[in-house]
Write a protein that holds these residues in place. Structure first.
Motif, PDB file in Angstrom:
ATOM      1  N   LEU A 274       0.832  -1.205   0.000  1.00  0.00           N
ATOM      2  CA  LEU A 274       0.000   0.000   0.000  1.00  0.00           C
ATOM      3  C   LEU A 274       0.869   1.258   0.000  1.00  0.00           C
ATOM      4  CD1 LEU A 274      -2.865  -0.957   2.491  1.00  0.00           C
ATOM      5  CD2 LEU A 274      -2.953  -0.904  -0.006  1.00  0.00           C
ATOM      6  N   ALA A 275       1.949   1.230   0.754  1.00  0.00           N
ATOM      7  CA  ALA A 275       2.853   2.386   0.782  1.00  0.00           C
ATOM      8  C   ALA A 275       3.444   2.637  -0.604  1.00  0.00           C
ATOM      9  CB  ALA A 275       3.961   2.163   1.807  1.00  0.00           C
ATOM     10  N   ASP A 276       3.789   1.566  -1.308  1.00  0.00           N
ATOM     11  CA  ASP A 276       4.334   1.701  -2.664  1.00  0.00           C
ATOM     12  C   ASP A 276       3.293   2.271  -3.627  1.00  0.00           C
ATOM     13  OD1 ASP A 276       6.791   0.712  -1.913  1.00  0.00           O
ATOM     14  OD2 ASP A 276       6.365  -1.345  -2.551  1.00  0.00           O
ATOM     15  N   LEU A 277       2.019   2.009  -3.373  1.00  0.00           N
ATOM     16  CA  LEU A 277       0.953   2.514  -4.240  1.00  0.00           C
ATOM     17  C   LEU A 277       0.541   3.942  -3.872  1.00  0.00           C
ATOM     18  CD1 LEU A 277      -1.286  -0.698  -4.357  1.00  0.00           C
ATOM     19  CD2 LEU A 277       0.084   0.238  -6.230  1.00  0.00           C
ATOM     20  N   VAL A 278       0.648   4.277  -2.600  1.00  0.00           N
ATOM     21  CA  VAL A 278       0.225   5.609  -2.141  1.00  0.00           C
ATOM     22  C   VAL A 278       1.298   6.661  -2.414  1.00  0.00           C
ATOM     23  CG1 VAL A 278      -0.287   6.978  -0.075  1.00  0.00           C
ATOM     24  CG2 VAL A 278      -1.422   4.777  -0.426  1.00  0.00           C
ATOM     25  N   GLN A 279       2.565   6.292  -2.282  1.00  0.00           N
ATOM     26  CA  GLN A 279       3.628   7.292  -2.424  1.00  0.00           C
ATOM     27  C   GLN A 279       3.589   8.029  -3.770  1.00  0.00           C
ATOM     28  OE1 GLN A 279       7.405   6.160  -0.910  1.00  0.00           O
ATOM     29  NE2 GLN A 279       8.525   7.821  -1.894  1.00  0.00           N
ATOM     30  N   PRO A 280       3.416   7.356  -4.914  1.00  0.00           N
ATOM     31  CA  PRO A 280       3.329   8.105  -6.177  1.00  0.00           C
ATOM     32  C   PRO A 280       2.123   9.049  -6.225  1.00  0.00           C
ATOM     33  CG  PRO A 280       3.710   5.771  -6.587  1.00  0.00           C
ATOM     34  CD  PRO A 280       3.370   5.904  -5.143  1.00  0.00           C
ATOM     35  N   ARG A 281       1.058   8.704  -5.551  1.00  0.00           N
ATOM     36  CA  ARG A 281      -0.115   9.582  -5.521  1.00  0.00           C
ATOM     37  C   ARG A 281       0.189  10.854  -4.737  1.00  0.00           C
ATOM     38  NH1 ARG A 281      -4.641   6.434  -7.194  1.00  0.00           N
ATOM     39  NH2 ARG A 281      -3.906   4.314  -7.597  1.00  0.00           N
ATOM     40  N   LEU A 282       0.952  10.727  -3.670  1.00  0.00           N
ATOM     41  CA  LEU A 282       1.363  11.904  -2.914  1.00  0.00           C
ATOM     42  C   LEU A 282       2.338  12.749  -3.723  1.00  0.00           C
ATOM     43  CD1 LEU A 282       1.850  10.273   0.611  1.00  0.00           C
ATOM     44  CD2 LEU A 282       0.041  11.859  -0.065  1.00  0.00           C
ATOM     45  N   GLN A 283       3.275  12.099  -4.381  1.00  0.00           N
ATOM     46  CA  GLN A 283       4.259  12.828  -5.195  1.00  0.00           C
ATOM     47  C   GLN A 283       3.582  13.572  -6.331  1.00  0.00           C
ATOM     48  OE1 GLN A 283       6.835   9.516  -6.133  1.00  0.00           O
ATOM     49  NE2 GLN A 283       8.237   9.965  -4.450  1.00  0.00           N
ATOM     50  N   ALA A 284       2.518  12.994  -6.905  1.00  0.00           N
ATOM     51  CA  ALA A 284       1.778  13.660  -7.983  1.00  0.00           C
ATOM     52  C   ALA A 284       1.105  14.935  -7.493  1.00  0.00           C
ATOM     53  CB  ALA A 284       0.735  12.700  -8.565  1.00  0.00           C
ATOM     54  N   ARG A 285       0.859  15.024  -6.190  1.00  0.00           N
ATOM     55  CA  ARG A 285       0.264  16.228  -5.603  1.00  0.00           C
ATOM     56  C   ARG A 285       1.327  17.247  -5.201  1.00  0.00           C
ATOM     57  NH1 ARG A 285      -4.058  13.720  -1.196  1.00  0.00           N
ATOM     58  NH2 ARG A 285      -5.028  12.159  -2.564  1.00  0.00           N
ATOM     59  N   GLY A 286       2.593  16.877  -5.394  1.00  0.00           N
ATOM     60  CA  GLY A 286       3.672  17.760  -4.972  1.00  0.00           C
ATOM     61  C   GLY A 286       4.057  17.576  -3.523  1.00  0.00           C
ATOM     62  N   VAL A 287       3.639  16.478  -2.905  1.00  0.00           N
ATOM     63  CA  VAL A 287       3.945  16.200  -1.505  1.00  0.00           C
ATOM     64  C   VAL A 287       5.216  15.357  -1.434  1.00  0.00           C
ATOM     65  CG1 VAL A 287       3.152  15.077   0.617  1.00  0.00           C
ATOM     66  CG2 VAL A 287       1.526  16.309  -0.833  1.00  0.00           C
ATOM     67  N   THR A 288       6.196  15.814  -0.684  1.00  0.00           N
ATOM     68  CA  THR A 288       7.444  15.074  -0.501  1.00  0.00           C
ATOM     69  C   THR A 288       7.314  14.148   0.694  1.00  0.00           C
ATOM     70  OG1 THR A 288       8.746  16.898  -1.415  1.00  0.00           O
ATOM     71  CG2 THR A 288       9.919  15.265  -0.086  1.00  0.00           C
ATOM     72  N   VAL A 289       7.479  12.868   0.455  1.00  0.00           N
ATOM     73  CA  VAL A 289       7.406  11.874   1.526  1.00  0.00           C
ATOM     74  C   VAL A 289       8.793  11.704   2.123  1.00  0.00           C
ATOM     75  CG1 VAL A 289       6.879   9.470   2.100  1.00  0.00           C
ATOM     76  CG2 VAL A 289       5.482  10.690   0.417  1.00  0.00           C
ATOM     77  N   THR A 290       8.922  12.021   3.399  1.00  0.00           N
ATOM     78  CA  THR A 290      10.203  11.923   4.094  1.00  0.00           C
ATOM     79  C   THR A 290      10.280  10.616   4.880  1.00  0.00           C
ATOM     80  OG1 THR A 290       9.235  13.174   5.927  1.00  0.00           O
ATOM     81  CG2 THR A 290      10.451  14.419   4.263  1.00  0.00           C
ATOM     82  N   ALA A 291      11.472  10.328   5.397  1.00  0.00           N
ATOM     83  CA  ALA A 291      11.659   9.083   6.156  1.00  0.00           C
ATOM     84  C   ALA A 291      10.857   9.086   7.443  1.00  0.00           C
ATOM     85  CB  ALA A 291      13.133   8.879   6.447  1.00  0.00           C
ATOM     86  N   ALA A 292      10.664  10.259   8.009  1.00  0.00           N
ATOM     87  CA  ALA A 292       9.873  10.389   9.231  1.00  0.00           C
ATOM     88  C   ALA A 292       8.926  11.571   9.066  1.00  0.00           C
ATOM     89  CB  ALA A 292      10.791  10.598  10.434  1.00  0.00           C
TER      90      ALA A 292
END
Length: 243
Positions: A101-119
């Motif tokens: 699920l994390a692998d599927l959600v992360q590109p959706r966040l990146q498409a919104r311009g959201v940077t996913v950090t380690a914490a």
């Protein structure tokens, strides 16, 4: 040549009861991905549309291949039910491995311009929230607040940050730097803070939810606090001191 065997599935109607067609209601299969549906949920739903195997609603592709026969195709028109698809997708979300699920959600966040950090950990966020979402986009909505510059709505702040609750919130903030960074210890601190000020748990839990996530409804507030790095919690809870 030997004549082939063929059969028709039932006509499919849209949610409104009208014939599903390119001009009315039908969508590209990729739109289901865009809307956050899992492939196995869509396949399960489509297999059940116009065909049945007793009362079974949820089954894997191997089960479907084993069970399928032409005798159980419904002769009457089948109606597409988006609410049922949403329910089925939520079921699969709850049972899907968090890492996937994390692998599927992360590109959706990146498409919104959201940077996913380690914490905070995206996997940890999804593990806590996946029981509450019906699709991947809802999961992305819930995860997004952990990575963006948050601005809670003024009406929520006015509703929950009251003269009655601010002393307990200040008490909690004062003890936060020294508490063990785990849900159980944070939960104990919340209980101690409200007890010292003669309040009930929601009087502190609700301001914490609003300041940290901008939402009134979240999983257990101590678990939500523990997802954030300590310094991020202190930064978001500093709001009352700035006003």
């Amino acid at each position: 040549a030997q004549l082939p065997r063929y059969a028709h599935l039932s006509m499919i109607l849209g949610d409104d009861g009208q014939k599903l067609s390119k001009r009315h209601g039908a969508v590209s299969v990729m739109q289901y991905d865009d809307e956050g549906y899992l492939p196995e949920a869509v396949l399960n739903y489509l297999a059940r549309l116009g065909w049945s195997h007793g009362d079974d609603e949820i089954f894997s592709m191997p089960q479907f291949c084993e069970w399928f026969d032409l005798d159980h195709i419904t002769p009457s028109a089948a109606q597409f039910n988006t609410e049922k698809l949403n329910w089925l997708n939520a079921h699969y979300l709850k049972r899907t491995e968090t890492a996937r699920l994390a692998d599927l959600v992360q590109p959706r966040l990146q498409a919104r311009g959201v940077t996913v950090t380690a914490a905070p950990s995206l996997a940890a966020i999804i593990d806590l929230y996946k029981e509450r979402a019906a699709n991947l986009n809802e999961l992305a909505d819930l995860a997004e607040v952990f990575y963006i510059e948050l601005h809670p709505k003024a009406e929520l702040l006015a509703k929950h940050l009251t003269p009655e609750t601010l002393p307990a919130l200040a008490d909690f903030i004062d003890h936060l730097p020294a508490v063990a960074w785990e849900a159980a210890a944070i939960g104990a601190l919340i209980k101690a803070s409200v007890a010292r000020h003669g309040l009930k748990m929601p009087k502190l839990a609700m301001p914490l939810r609003v300041l940290l996530t901008g939402l009134e409804q979240t999983p257990s507030v101590d678990a939500v606090v523990a997802l954030f790095p300590r310094e991020m919690v202190l930064k978001r809870l500093a709001w009352p001191a700035k006003t």
